[in-house]
Design an enzyme around this catalytic site. Structure first.
Site, short mmCIF file in Angstrom:
data_model
loop_
_atom_site.label_atom_id
_atom_site.label_comp_id
_atom_site.label_asym_id
_atom_site.label_seq_id
_atom_site.Cartn_x
_atom_site.Cartn_y
_atom_site.Cartn_z
N ARG A 104 44.70 32.26 -28.86
CA ARG A 104 44.34 33.35 -29.77
C ARG A 104 43.39 32.88 -30.88
O ARG A 104 42.42 33.56 -31.21
CB ARG A 104 45.60 33.97 -30.36
CG ARG A 104 45.39 35.09 -31.37
CD ARG A 104 44.30 36.09 -30.97
NE ARG A 104 44.41 36.55 -29.59
CZ ARG A 104 43.39 37.04 -28.89
NH1 ARG A 104 42.17 37.10 -29.44
NH2 ARG A 104 43.55 37.45 -27.66
N LYS A 139 27.57 38.33 -48.23
CA LYS A 139 28.63 39.30 -47.92
C LYS A 139 29.35 38.85 -46.66
O LYS A 139 29.23 39.43 -45.58
CB LYS A 139 28.05 40.70 -47.77
CG LYS A 139 27.43 41.22 -49.07
CD LYS A 139 26.78 42.57 -48.88
CE LYS A 139 26.14 43.06 -50.18
NZ LYS A 139 25.44 44.35 -50.03
N LYS A 171 19.41 39.10 -60.41
CA LYS A 171 19.65 40.48 -60.00
C LYS A 171 19.46 41.41 -61.19
O LYS A 171 19.23 40.97 -62.32
CB LYS A 171 21.06 40.60 -59.42
CG LYS A 171 21.36 39.63 -58.27
CD LYS A 171 20.79 40.14 -56.98
CE LYS A 171 21.69 41.21 -56.39
NZ LYS A 171 21.20 41.67 -55.07
N GLU A 201 14.99 40.17 -58.46
CA GLU A 201 15.09 41.50 -57.86
C GLU A 201 14.33 42.53 -58.70
O GLU A 201 14.43 42.54 -59.93
CB GLU A 201 16.57 41.91 -57.78
CG GLU A 201 16.81 43.32 -57.29
CD GLU A 201 18.28 43.69 -57.34
OE1 GLU A 201 18.62 44.67 -58.03
OE2 GLU A 201 19.09 42.99 -56.71
N ASP A 223 14.25 45.86 -53.86
CA ASP A 223 15.55 46.48 -53.62
C ASP A 223 15.44 47.99 -53.43
O ASP A 223 14.91 48.70 -54.28
CB ASP A 223 16.49 46.18 -54.79
CG ASP A 223 17.91 46.59 -54.50
OD1 ASP A 223 18.39 46.33 -53.38
OD2 ASP A 223 18.56 47.19 -55.39
#
Length: 283
Positions: A104, A139, A171, A201, A223
């Site tokens: 598994r 992510k 960002k 960004e 973005d």
């Protein structure tokens, strides 16, 4: 597809060891210990129930070896290789109990990572004929970033930064907290090491103009721009900085975005939304 050097087993073993410990629990494989007579030997095959791109086969081999070093693992489809439905990806020979105990965990890793590699390959196919590269993001599943990012490489994609310490990525919230684009780039020029690449960004063309005027960045992340705006950004940039398109990058849109002339397209879905390929272990 995109064969890549493997990570040393030493790096990957702790991930597999932890997964095996989770699966074995307190008392080990109770079912196998109860019903399989000691000394029973078998041959098993990992078989693809659907077509895809291989990844995680190195981890599958580690899982079998950690459970029982005497098991023989014969790989037929290496990481980065394409396979068809019904194809035998690997064969394992030895103690039946050991094969069943490792099954598994081995399939969980391989199925998950094959899913990422296969999804990445689909995105990469949409960029053919352009210079655009498909890249992943941060992510990722906590604890599995290194192998999920390697699965992206196996699918023909490229990696973005692995961690917050790899590069400077400014960002929108950094810009807001630092007082604006010019202020944040001035801080970078004053404090950042010359060995570190800088990405910033923007979501408007006037912000891109400010970046180009101020200097201090190597890459600009565009973005959530529509394709006409991306084309304008490419023209305004005039090959001065690398451009990365990001935000809402669905598979159906990738060919159009790649055709705008951007250098990179970052896609969080490569890792956070990839399915698990159906692989089975047949005795």
């Amino acid at each position: 597809m995109n064969a890549q050097p493997s990570f040393p087993d030493l790096i990957l073993e702790p991930l597999v060891r932890g997964a095996l410990a989770e699966d074995l629990g307190t008392y080990g494989d109770l079912t196998t210990r109860t019903v399989i007579p000691a000394g029973t030997r078998y041959a098993a095959r990992i078989v693809a129930r659907e077509a895809g791109i291989a990844s995680g086969m190195q981890l599958a081999e580690i899982a079998f070896r950690l459970v029982d070093p005497s098991l023989e693992f014969h790989l037929h489809v290496p990481d980065g290789g394409a396979f068809d439905k019904g194809e035998v990806m690997a064969e394992i020979r030895g103690e039946a109990a050991s094969i069943l105990t490792a099954e598994r965990v081995a399939l969980n890793f391989a199925g998950r990572l094959c899913g990422i590699a296969t999804q990445t390959a689909a995105f990469v196919a949409e960029t053919r004929g352009t210079k655009a590269r498909i890249t992943c993001t941060r992510k990722t599943t906590p604890g599995l970033r290194i192998v999920e990012k390697q699965a992206v490489l196996h699918g023909g994609g490229f990696n973005h930064r692995f961690s917050l310490s790899d590069a400077i990525l400014i960002k929108d919230n950094h810009i807001a907290a630092a007082g604006g684009i010019r202020s944040v780039l001035q801080a970078v020029k004053a404090r950042a090491s010359h060995m570190v690449r800088v990405e910033i960004e923007v979501d408007r063309l006037d912000q891109l103009a400010d970046v180009l005027d101020e200097g201090g960045a190597d890459v600009v992340l565009l973005d959530n721009m529509d394709s006409p705006t991306l084309r304008e950004a490419v023209a305004l940039n005039a090959d001065r900085l690398k451009l990365e398109a990001s935000g809402n990058m669905r598979l159906a849109r990738i060919a159009e975005v790649a055709a705008t002339g951007v250098d990179y397209i970052s896609v969080g879905a490569l890792t956070h939304s990839a399915g698990t390929l159906d692989l089975g272990l047949d005795f």
